[in-house]
Write an enzyme that holds these catalytic residues in place. Sequence first.
Site, short mmCIF file in Angstrom:
data_model
loop_
_atom_site.label_atom_id
_atom_site.label_comp_id
_atom_site.label_asym_id
_atom_site.label_seq_id
_atom_site.Cartn_x
_atom_site.Cartn_y
_atom_site.Cartn_z
N LYS A 116 0.82 -1.22 0.00
CA LYS A 116 0.00 0.00 0.00
C LYS A 116 0.85 1.27 0.00
CE LYS A 116 -3.89 -0.54 2.56
NZ LYS A 116 -4.68 -1.00 3.72
N ARG A 292 -8.65 -7.39 -7.60
CA ARG A 292 -9.50 -8.59 -7.68
C ARG A 292 -10.95 -8.15 -7.85
NH1 ARG A 292 -11.66 -7.41 -2.63
NH2 ARG A 292 -10.10 -6.87 -1.09
P1 ADP Z 1 -8.01 -2.33 4.30
O1 ADP Z 1 -7.20 -2.64 3.08
O2 ADP Z 1 -7.50 -2.99 5.53
O3 ADP Z 1 -9.48 -2.50 4.09
P2 ADP Z 1 -8.13 0.53 3.78
O4 ADP Z 1 -6.90 1.30 3.52
O5 ADP Z 1 -8.97 0.15 2.60
O6 ADP Z 1 -7.75 -0.79 4.61
O7 ADP Z 1 -9.04 1.30 4.80
C1 ADP Z 1 -10.22 0.73 5.34
C2 ADP Z 1 -11.08 1.81 5.99
O8 ADP Z 1 -10.34 2.52 6.98
C3 ADP Z 1 -11.57 2.88 5.05
O9 ADP Z 1 -12.72 2.50 4.35
C4 ADP Z 1 -11.84 4.02 6.02
O10 ADP Z 1 -13.06 3.82 6.70
C5 ADP Z 1 -10.71 3.88 7.03
N1 ADP Z 1 -9.54 4.72 6.66
C6 ADP Z 1 -8.42 4.34 6.02
N2 ADP Z 1 -7.57 5.36 5.85
C7 ADP Z 1 -8.15 6.45 6.39
C8 ADP Z 1 -7.77 7.85 6.54
N3 ADP Z 1 -6.61 8.31 6.11
N4 ADP Z 1 -8.65 8.68 7.16
C9 ADP Z 1 -9.84 8.22 7.62
N5 ADP Z 1 -10.24 6.93 7.51
C10 ADP Z 1 -9.42 6.05 6.92
#
Ligand code: ADP
Length: 462
Positions: A116, A292
């Site tokens: 990431k 995916r």
């Molecule tokens: P994963 O791959 O574990 O699902 P993500 O990076 O997609 O992690 O983030 C999952 C969730 O975490 C997002 O949908 C959001 O709700 C929260 N999130 C992630 N990064 C941020 C951020 N910078 N600020 C606020 N919420 C965040």
Amino acid sequence: MFRKILIANRGEIALRIIHACRELGIPTVAVYSTADRDSLHVTYADEDVCIGPPPSGGSYLNVTALISAAEITGADAVHPGYGFLAENARFAEVLAECRLGWIGPRPETIRLMGDKARARETAKSCGVPVLPGSEGALADAASAKRLAAEIGYPVILKAAAGGGGRGMRIVHQEKDLEGHLTTAANEAAKAFGDGSIYLEKYLVEPRHVEFQVFGDRHGAAVHLGERECSIQRRHQKLIEESPSPALTPELRRRMGEAAVRLCEAVGYENAGTIEFLLDRDGSFYFMEMNTRIQVEHPVTEMVTGTDLVKQQILVAAGERLDLPNGPEPRGHAIECRINAEDPETFAPSPGRLTTLHLPGGPGVRVDTHAYQDYVIPPHYDSLVAKLICHGSDRAEAIARTARALDFLVVEGIRTSVQLHRRIVRDSQFVAGALSTRFMEQFLEREQIARRSHGAGREGKDS
Ligand code: ADP
């Protein structure tokens, strides 16, 4: 075209892939662990092979057993679904070495986007906005502190190899940073075998808006609009919809263009999702890319009239992409994830489904591997069914979801059905006033209502 496809997965997605293969006239091979002998994907596939014991390490993640199953049955391609090996670049490479087709993006792309921190840098380098944060993984606590002070608190620490909402820490003040960094790194090392952590600005009340993208090996890249996935519990999605109630056509165009630009930059092949956070002022930021098919892909299928899994197979076989770029969404679709879990504690609730009645009627689609008397094994994720409702507009989609949830009967286990019934009748949900803090605020609203209701009754009784 492929002669026979092996499905390296289980549950509803295995069945979903069988649907697509049947329509394309391609025979399928189901693989299963001993816990899944009675699963519908085993019943409906043309052939099936038992690949190991219930723990997924010995079965659904067992690369040797999967390759052997493909060789024994003469399958010439593998569809990984989501989860398990879907984002495992090494698995995709091993398949290529064994001359087996892989229905997914190129291994290099999976590897690049699977980190990431590198994905973030890639997005930045092609002009896709990212939140202020670290360049790549953090070197040590001192540099993390310097950076956080510069960006301003709150910040979020994330595992570079993370996924499924795990390995994230929100830090509100400097004194907590070092401790959180240590625990996050340890947790990430344990869970993902990689302790790299990166840091970015934490947005307090954003929306999660993601774009479905698709590319082919001939250089085409398109987006199929967005899904709003702000309704989450512990960063896990619970309800998804398309289109997002927050997007104007202009914002959709800009976000879609950014998503396509990133796809083009990495030469993306097959289906993918670009996740953004959308702030209240309309600014959007790249969060991550999932390489995916997603659990929530059906809402996009409903509003675009496409079969994404069929497209995945066609594109993997070398055909040219047959999808428009940025189509106008037709109506509105909502998906509720029906999980086998305690509605209060959200702890898994496996067991026998003593009653299962699925709703039907106009605009209702249920993707499930469950049936009456099916026993949900305790070894895998808790998704039992996805209820997807389509309407001519959001109001009709909500009304359909509400009535379909009322006609859905699942007995014998605890599920999230009742919670969904309450959410779709919530005034904030109906108004489309969503953010990733929706669930927290919704549960608080309910608690306050319960308390005042209780207090009111007490008042009357006395
Ligand atoms: P994963 O791959 O574990 O699902 P993500 O990076 O997609 O992690 O983030 C999952 C969730 O975490 C997002 O949908 C959001 O709700 C929260 N999130 C992630 N990064 C941020 C951020 N910078 N600020 C606020 N919420 C965040």
